[in-house]
Each structure stands twice: as C-alpha cells, then as structure tokens.
Design a protein around this motif. Structure first.
Motif, PDB file in Angstrom:
ATOM      1  N   ALA A   1       0.854  -1.196  -0.007  1.00 58.52           N
ATOM      2  CA  ALA A   1       0.015   0.011   0.206  1.00 58.52           C
ATOM      3  C   ALA A   1       0.850   1.351  -0.032  1.00 58.52           C
ATOM      4  O   ALA A   1       0.626   2.180  -0.807  1.00 58.52           O
TER       5      ALA A   1
ATOM      6  N   GLU B   1      -6.589  -4.836   3.553  1.00 58.09           N
ATOM      7  CA  GLU B   1      -7.023  -4.725   2.009  1.00 58.09           C
ATOM      8  C   GLU B   1      -7.402  -3.409   1.577  1.00 58.09           C
ATOM      9  O   GLU B   1      -7.484  -2.862   0.364  1.00 58.09           O
ATOM     10  N   GLU B   2      -7.976  -2.566   2.638  1.00 59.18           N
ATOM     11  CA  GLU B   2      -8.511  -1.354   2.380  1.00 59.18           C
ATOM     12  C   GLU B   2      -7.734  -0.332   2.239  1.00 59.18           C
ATOM     13  O   GLU B   2      -7.972   0.744   1.736  1.00 59.18           O
TER      14      GLU B   2
ATOM     15  N   ASP C   1      -5.375   0.848  -0.080  1.00 58.45           N
ATOM     16  CA  ASP C   1      -5.073   0.615  -1.375  1.00 58.45           C
ATOM     17  C   ASP C   1      -3.992   1.521  -1.913  1.00 58.45           C
ATOM     18  O   ASP C   1      -3.615   1.446  -3.245  1.00 58.45           O
TER      19      ASP C   1
END
Length: 319
Positions: free
Chosen positions: A68, A93-94, A96
C-alpha cells in the motif's frame, strides 16, 4: 518447538520486511516471543505454534502495508503487529495506497491506518466530521491535507482555521501584534501542516489573497461560512455554547472538520466540553459523521503510542 517458513518472493521485498540491520525481525522476536531468521528471501519462524500463527499474520500484514505504501517504517511494523494480535490484519486490504495530496517536497500524504482511512472517507462523504482520539493519530494533519485538496480542486474557495484559545480565556488583547499574530501560537500545528502542503511562500500568498483565513473561535459569531473548508482544532476545549455557535456557522458548499482529544480537556473544573456534548447530541443526524481513533492509530514516534496506552490503563484503573 515448531517451525514455519515464509517466502517473500523477491530480494527487494525481503530487504524492506527485514528492515535495517534486521530491526524488523528483531522486533517480531520481542513482540511474539519467538526466534526469527531471515536468509535470502525467506523468513523462518521458530517457537510455540500459537505465537507462530500471530507472527505469520504480522508478516502478512507487513507485506500488505508495504504494497500500500511502498515502504515500511517503524509505525507501520508496529501497526501490522497490533492488527495481527487482534486478528484484524485482513482489513488492511482497504489501504489501497491512494493518497490525498502531494506535499511541497513531493511526498504523498496517504492514510497509514484503517482509522485514518475511515476519517478521510467520512470527510469526503459528509458536511461535518468529528475526529476524536489521542495525540499523534494524524487528525489535524489529514484534515489540513483534505482542505488543501478541496482548495486545489476548486471545491471550496477558502480554508478557515480556528481553535479555542483556552489558555488566554479567548482574550487575546495582551499579546503583541495584529489578529493573526495574536492567534499564531494557538494555531501552530495547523500552520506546520499547511507549510508542508503549500510551502511557506505558497501559504503566505494564499493568506494574503484571503484563501486561507485564521481566526480565534470567539470571532466566528455572527458569520455564515459559505464555500469554505473549516477546521476547528482542539475542540475538546470548547464550551457547549461555543460549539453550538461554531456548528451553526456552516453555509452552503462548506465542510467542517472538528478535531479533539477528550482525554486532554483544559477547561476550568466543572465546565463541560462542547465536543463531548455535540458528539452525543448529533450522532444520529445525516451528513454528520464521527470517527473515533484509538492508540492503534498513533502514527507519531512509537513512544507516543506507549504513553497513550499507559494513560488509558491508568484511567481504567481509576474507573
């Protein structure tokens, strides 16, 4: 004793995960009470099965943080480990890698924690956002970054910065200079963030054009703030009357971000914080959001997070 190997896939990724002089591997050893060996692109974990599970999750979280942000610093490693301990690492995962703005030095400003990500999303979606949490969580810095982005995108025509001058009881007359000179000491954190985004020259130019405005909270009464991005910092030190006055200044095309740390209230004993009251009264109104940061979201020097946790533990013992 059990053993587990994790292949990181590339030497570049391995170097970032290992850290300078294997400092990240040493941190994992201390944090999860295991032995960690890094050779080539492979990390070998040795220890109790339960500890290995948590450490493996931490390494996975570190890989996601690296993807990220393109780098791993001390804060990112600690954050990944904390999420692994609470089995929340999947939520990374959020993150990005998207950024808010680029600083004057070319550094992208992006959320480093899930709390910061939710904060930025809340500012994008709502007219008023309350950011409540401990020192070092990036509340002020990210709010200024969002304000600069809105100004550059012509979503607003000006940025307004304000803060209650509690130490001087809102009576600033004894300080030398004009209005800006009088409030400068109280708004220094906001200035520092603006200097980062715009540079000293850019900040001064926008200030002279009236695109950046600085005013003590007491001077907001009677105004309607249209097409502005308004930041109220240290809001825990407002009284309920001041907070109501401030929130009702909101005009069309404007956003307000209200930041504060309810564990650091400097009001006189017996006075209720306007931030606490407003968060309770307005929690079910559309277009108003509240984001609560925790010690996990502290992105300042690691010792700050340790200090916040220690004070939280002390407060819990008192309760």
């Amino acid at each position: 004793m059990a053993q587990r190997e994790i292949d990181l896939g590339s030497q570049e990724k391995a170097s970032a995960i290992f850290g300078n002089l294997d400092e990240n591997l040493n941190f994992l050893e201390r944090e999860f009470l295991i032995s960690v060996v890094g050779r080539g692109t492979v990390i070998t974990l040795i220890g109790e099965e339960e500890n290995l599970d948590a450490a493996a999750r931490a390494v996975g979280a570190m890989q996601k943080m690296l993807k990220a942000n393109s780098f791993l610093d001390d804060q990112a490693v600690r954050y990944a480990s904390n999420l692994a301990k609470s089995k929340e690492e999947h939520a990374l995962e959020e993150l990005d890698g998207s950024y808010v703005v680029i600083t004057i030095k070319g550094k992208p400003v992006r959320p480093k924690t899930l709390g910061q990500k939710k904060y930025i999303e809340a500012i994008n979606k709502n007219c008023i956002v309350f950011g409540i949490g401990p020192a070092g969580t990036g509340k002020t810095y990210l709010a200024v970054a969002m304000a600069v982005k809105a100004l550059k995108n012509h979503d607003v025509t000006r940025i307004i910065l304000t803060r209650p001058a509690v130490e001087a009881g809102e009576k600033l007359g004894f300080l030398p200079g004009d209005l800006q000179n009088k409030v400068d000491p109280y708004l220094r954190p906001l200035y520092d963030a603006l200097y980062d985004m715009l540079g000293a020259e850019g900040f001064q130019k926008n200030l002279e054009k009236g695109m950046i405005e600085v005013a003590p909270l007491a001077y907001m009464r009677g105004r309607t703030l249209d097409n502005a991005f308004v930041i109220l910092d240290e809001a825990q030190n407002t009284t309920p009357e001041q907070m109501k006055m401030f929130l009702t200044r909101l005009g069309s095309g404007s956003k307000m971000v209200v930041n504060g740390d309810i564990t650091q209230i400097d009001l006189a004993r017996g006075k209720r914080s306007g931030l606490i009251e407003a968060a309770q009264i307005l929690k079910n109104i559309d277009d108003i959001a509240e984001i609560r940061f925790t010690d996990k979201d502290v992105v300042r020097f690691r010792l700050v997070a340790d200090i916040v946790r220690a004070y939280n533990r002390a407060a819990q013992r008192k309760r």
